[in-house]
Scaffold this active site. Structure first.
Site, PDB file in Angstrom:
ATOM      1  CG  ASP A 120      -1.964   1.133   1.141  1.00 63.47           C
ATOM      2  OD1 ASP A 120      -2.794   1.034   0.695  1.00 63.47           O
ATOM      3  OD2 ASP A 120      -1.453   1.953   1.833  1.00 63.47           O
TER       4      ASP A 120
ATOM      5  CE1 TYR B 203       0.894   7.711   2.759  1.00 62.62           C
ATOM      6  CE2 TYR B 203       1.422   5.709   2.019  1.00 62.62           C
ATOM      7  CZ  TYR B 203       0.470   6.517   2.718  1.00 62.62           C
ATOM      8  OH  TYR B 203      -0.791   6.040   3.220  1.00 62.62           O
TER       9      TYR B 203
ATOM     10  CE  LYS C 158      -3.672   4.761   0.529  1.00 69.58           C
ATOM     11  NZ  LYS C 158      -2.069   4.516   0.325  1.00 69.58           N
TER      12      LYS C 158
ATOM     13  CG  HIS D  72      -4.272   9.916   0.310  1.00 70.69           C
ATOM     14  ND1 HIS D  72      -2.884   9.734   0.194  1.00 70.69           N
ATOM     15  CD2 HIS D  72      -4.546   9.410   1.452  1.00 70.69           C
ATOM     16  CE1 HIS D  72      -2.538   9.198   1.364  1.00 70.69           C
ATOM     17  NE2 HIS D  72      -3.481   8.721   2.259  1.00 70.69           N
TER      18      HIS D  72
END
Length: 271
Positions: free
Chosen positions: A46, A51, A76, A109
């Site tokens: 994931d 990130y 996302k 997201h």
């Protein structure tokens, strides 16, 4: 170790346990954590653009040697990239950074109040172009899903939101089930903030498990997919050792009464 699968509303199978990769201060460890997880038998990865580690994730996937069709890779679209054209551009960058030809799951997201409709339309386009095997949302609660249903041509396959006994909202969970949307819980371990909770420790000791394993198993027992985060091989392995016990209905009930709205992320009700 055989990790069970759930079947999404479009027939795609998704592993019920995976690796979460939110690690803002540990980017240099992300590739190794992916390699370790895949070596241990994890197949659900994931990721997310925000990130800022998708290149490292992609390197780990490539170096692992695991066949692409055996993997389930999620990403996302972040709030600043929402909108029809900008979502398509963000997706292209994610695919490039990961070094992949397609994603297994692409999510919105957060339900940013502007551009939700256009963003979902972009996800439907990606799905129709077979660049995503499934599409869904993240951090959507009932009010966001009801709005989406007004204009969506495709029902989300997955809704990923924070899920632990400490922020468990049964009505929200049930609404997804009623609409054939698979719940995927993130932050099941609450970043360790609740490791000293008396009820948690008492129940974990009864099963001879750690509180972390109990929290992962609680998600599994609910029927959720869960993605505990770790960059440590030993912890990833510990998080996987949850398929040799079941939590009794009585203990599930006790855990479900621990709600105090402790969250590691924003509350979707604020969106």
């Amino acid at each position: 170790m055989n990790i069970p699968f759930v079947t999404l509303n479009n027939g795609i199978q998704m592993p019920q346990l995976g690796l979460g990769l939110y690690a803002p201060k540990q980017q240099d460890e992300v590739k190794q954590s992916v390699l370790d997880a895949l070596d241990l038998g994890i197949r659900l990865i994931d990721s997310a653009a925000i990130y800022a580690n998708e290149k490292e994730v992609g390197q780990g996937i490539i170096e692992s040697g695991v066949t692409r069709t055996d993997l389930f890779v999620t990403s996302k679209v972040w709030m600043e990239d929402m909108g029809y054209d900008s979502t398509l551009r963000a997706f292209d960058k994610t695919l490039s950074d990961l070094g992949l030809e397609y994603l297994d799951l692409y999510l919105i997201h957060w339900p940013k109040d502007t551009a939700r409709k256009e963003t979902w339309k972009a996800l439907e386009t990606l799905y129709e172009q077979k660049l995503c095997r499934s599409i869904g949302v993240s951090n959507y609660y009932k009010k966001h899903l009801e709005e989406l249903f007004l204009h969506a041509n495709i029902c989300p396959a997955v809704n990923q939101f924070e899920l632990s006994p400490f922020c468990y909202m049964p009505d929200e969970f049930a609404f997804n089930q009623e609409n054939d949307i698979q719940v995927e819980g993130y932050a099941p371990l609450v970043r360790g903030w609740k490791k000293d909770d008396e009820v948690l420790n008492e129940i974990a000791a009864h099963y001879g498990k750690s509180t972390y394993q109990l929290l992962v198993r609680w998600n599994i027992e609910l029927g959720a997919v869960t993605i505990p985060k770790s960059v440590k091989r030993a912890r990833i392995q510990e998080n996987m050792e949850v398929f040799d016990f079941c939590i009794s209905p009585e203990d599930m009930q006790k855990l479900s009464l621990l709600y105090d709205n402790t969250r590691v992320a924003w509350d979707p009700r604020d969106f």
